[in-house]
Design a protein around this motif. Structure first.
Motif, PDB file in Angstrom:
ATOM      1  N   LYS A  59       8.222  -4.703  -8.271  1.00  0.00           N
ATOM      2  CA  LYS A  59       7.896  -4.123  -9.347  1.00  0.00           C
ATOM      3  C   LYS A  59       8.811  -4.392 -10.668  1.00  0.00           C
ATOM      4  O   LYS A  59       9.930  -4.251 -10.505  1.00  0.00           O
ATOM      5  N   GLU A 374       8.270   4.794  -5.206  1.00  0.00           N
ATOM      6  CA  GLU A 374       7.895   3.782  -6.120  1.00  0.00           C
ATOM      7  C   GLU A 374       6.669   2.850  -5.515  1.00  0.00           C
ATOM      8  O   GLU A 374       5.986   2.038  -5.934  1.00  0.00           O
ATOM      9  N   CYS A 376       4.277   3.881  -4.044  1.00  0.00           N
ATOM     10  CA  CYS A 376       2.947   4.460  -4.089  1.00  0.00           C
ATOM     11  C   CYS A 376       2.309   4.194  -5.419  1.00  0.00           C
ATOM     12  O   CYS A 376       2.874   5.000  -6.496  1.00  0.00           O
ATOM     13  N   GLU A 377       1.069   4.281  -5.552  1.00  0.00           N
ATOM     14  CA  GLU A 377       0.261   3.991  -7.001  1.00  0.00           C
ATOM     15  C   GLU A 377      -0.738   5.215  -7.169  1.00  0.00           C
ATOM     16  O   GLU A 377      -1.315   5.415  -6.166  1.00  0.00           O
ATOM     17  N   TYR A 383      -2.794   9.271  -4.292  1.00  0.00           N
ATOM     18  CA  TYR A 383      -1.907   8.261  -4.372  1.00  0.00           C
ATOM     19  C   TYR A 383      -2.361   7.087  -3.468  1.00  0.00           C
ATOM     20  O   TYR A 383      -3.080   7.659  -2.422  1.00  0.00           O
ATOM     21  N   PHE A 512      -1.363  -3.534  -5.940  1.00  0.00           N
ATOM     22  CA  PHE A 512      -0.259  -3.369  -7.046  1.00  0.00           C
ATOM     23  C   PHE A 512       0.942  -4.190  -6.661  1.00  0.00           C
ATOM     24  O   PHE A 512       1.775  -3.963  -7.680  1.00  0.00           O
TER      25      PHE A 512
END
Length: 524
Positions: A59, A374, A376-377, A383, A512
């Protein structure tokens, strides 16, 4: 048919092996790695290009005062260094033996500070060696350092004889004997050679030799022998590999066997050794020449030679993914931690390069997420969490849990209920899908306050009641911190679960995760 497949891809092997292996080197805890390869240069023949970069993992991260400096003073008399491309990173300055690249404040996943061209110094001879050191600094990272060795080598050749491919038909738990053969089709003797091969959750070495080092995903053997021109060599015995009894079936996967000279293999050796590699103790594995051998002495460079090894697993077994929920207690205003996710009940492991399974989390109404993982979006009440993959296949073993900690503030009195719904990601799944989906939903239950004199306020962060998960991720299918049960799903609850399913499907299509921009290595 599988043998035809092996033969068909043989032409792709050398191209695939010419690129650096995925960076399985153990990174710092936050997943940061420094890209700065070792180099081999052939005097009067060719130089090499080298990328100086920083990889932050999955990320983007915000970095302040990001600067890279490259000290090339250790290359005196060995090689000269210049910018490889005229328009490459105008922010870098070259002064004497120091290169400075000031990036400032950036949000990035992968940064290539500059690409450098190394050329042997005129008149330098094979055997000369120097080094360059890359230092990266930022407020968040502190200082990261990596030194690349640069050696001048003699040009040589390596080749794998025959079809350049092996194929095995196996069942879970079988053993196979892998052939190891290498040829020297060139005109100069090759002094020493290294062989690299895969070992991971699917494939284990039965006998570990004393001239080999075994990491968690890669292994290599060093042969301190000379390969005479025009000769072919075979391993004195075929190394035996065991297929995991928990491998999915039916299932097809590939491994590799790659050969390089010691001068060329230093990056690969670093990768293996960074995996807490252990030296074997079961005697020395030797190469047996099909003809007499001679001896040479110079460090050498030879394009990598290798072959793919295919395994077709027969049988019928796959994973069963179950949801891990949580049961918590607390008063209004308290914060509690729920470890939510999934568990693989087996009988096989769960395998994927990208996320093989994911969890949709519906936060209980009446709570607020004060900290989310982090991986998990989402935001608010919804989520989607995915198993982190880094740069290689993810193996979730039978009995292993993958959970993510959510910190929740209780805003009103309970009981408060949410849900975790898990699903295999069929887009990336590398094995037969699960057949049992009846356990794919679990509750997140926050009950009425329960006073506990040992725990002020009655909260149970990091709960350890039976059935609950522990900080290392173990736990039952419907458990969580503080344990858990299952509530009937009807009416509006069923509609919410439907939303969770939709989230999972959408999440499988638009992942993601940020794909690593892989480093490359060139020859000029």
């Amino acid at each position: 048919m599988i043998r035809k497949l092996a033969a068909g891809v043989a032409g792709l092997v050398l191209a695939a092996l010419a690129a650096p292996l995925p960076a399985f080197a153990a990174p710092p805890p936050d997943g940061v790695t420094v890209d700065f390869d070792h180099l081999s240069l052939v005097p009067e023949v060719r130089g090499s290009l080298q990328a100086a970069g920083l990889d932050l993992g999955r990320k983007p991260r915000l970095l302040h005062d990001l600067t890279a400096t490259i000290d090339t003073s250790g290359l005196a008399g060995v090689a000269t260094v210049r910018r490889a491309f005229a328009d490459d990173q105008d922010g870098c300055t070259f002064t004497d033996a120091l290169i400075t690249c000031a990036e400032g404040t950036v949000t990035t996943v992968w940064t290539n500070f500059v690409t450098l061209s190394y050329q042997p110094v005129p008149g330098a001879v094979a055997g000369a060696e120097g080094s360059a050191t890359l230092r990266i600094t930022s407020r968040e990272l502190g200082t990261l350092t990596k030194t690349a060795k640069v050696v001048l080598t003699q040009e040589a050749e390596l080749a794998v004889p025959g079809e350049q491919g092996q194929a095995f038909d196996v069942e879970p738990g079988d053993t196979v004997a892998m052939a190891m053969s290498i040829s020297n089709p060139g005109t100069v003797p090759v002094t020493g050679v290294d062989a690299f091969f895969d070992i991971d959750a699917r494939l284990a070495a039965v006998k570990k030799y004393s001239n080999c080092w075994y990491g968690t995903r890669r292994a290599y053997c060093h042969f301190d022998q000379t390969l005479e021109p025009g000769r072919t060599y075979d391993a004195a015995e075929k190394p035996v590999l065991r297929i995991s009894p928990e491998i999915p079936a039916p299932y097809v996967f590939e491994s590799f066997l790659a050969w390089q000279t010691p001068a060329d293999s230093r990056d690969y050796v670093d990768i293996v050794m960074a995996q807490d590699a252990k030296k074997g103790d079961a005697g020395t594995l030797k190469l047996v020449a099909r003809a007499a051998t001679a001896k040479a002495a110079l460090p050498q460079t030879a394009g990598p030679a290798g072959e793919r090894v295919f395994f077709e697993v027969h049988g019928k077994q796959t994973a069963n993914v179950t949801a891990v929920g949580a049961e918590l207690t607390g008063e209004v205003g308290d914060t509690v931690t729920a470890r939510l996710g999934l568990k693989n009940l087996g009988p096989s492991m769960l395998i994927s390069y990208n996320p093989a399974a994911e969890a949709a989390v519906i936060i209980p109404a009446g709570t607020t997420v004060t900290k989310s993982p982090e991986e998990c979006e989402g935001s608010g009440s919804y989520y989607v969490c995915r198993i982190p993959t880094w740069r290689a296949e993810t193996f979730t073993d039978k009995g292993e849990s993958v959970t993510w900690p959510f910190t929740l503030r209780i805003d009103r009195a309970g009981p408060l209920t949410g849900w975790v719904t898990v699903k295999e990601n069929l887009i990336y799944l590398a094995q037969p899908p699960e057949t049992n989906t009846t356990d794919n939903t679990a509750d997140i239950l926050i009950g009425r306050p329960v006073r506990n004199t040992a725990t002020p306020g009655g909260t149970t962060p990091g709960g350890t009641t039976p059935g609950g998960t522990t900080p290392d991720g173990d736990g039952g299918g419907s458990g969580g911190e503080g344990g858990g049960g299952t509530l009937p799903i009807t009416g509006a609850n069923a509609a919410v679960i439907g939303v969770a399913g939709a989230l999972l499907i959408a999440g499988g299509v638009v992942a993601f995760l940020v794909t690593r921009r892989r480093k490359s290595r060139f020859e000029a």
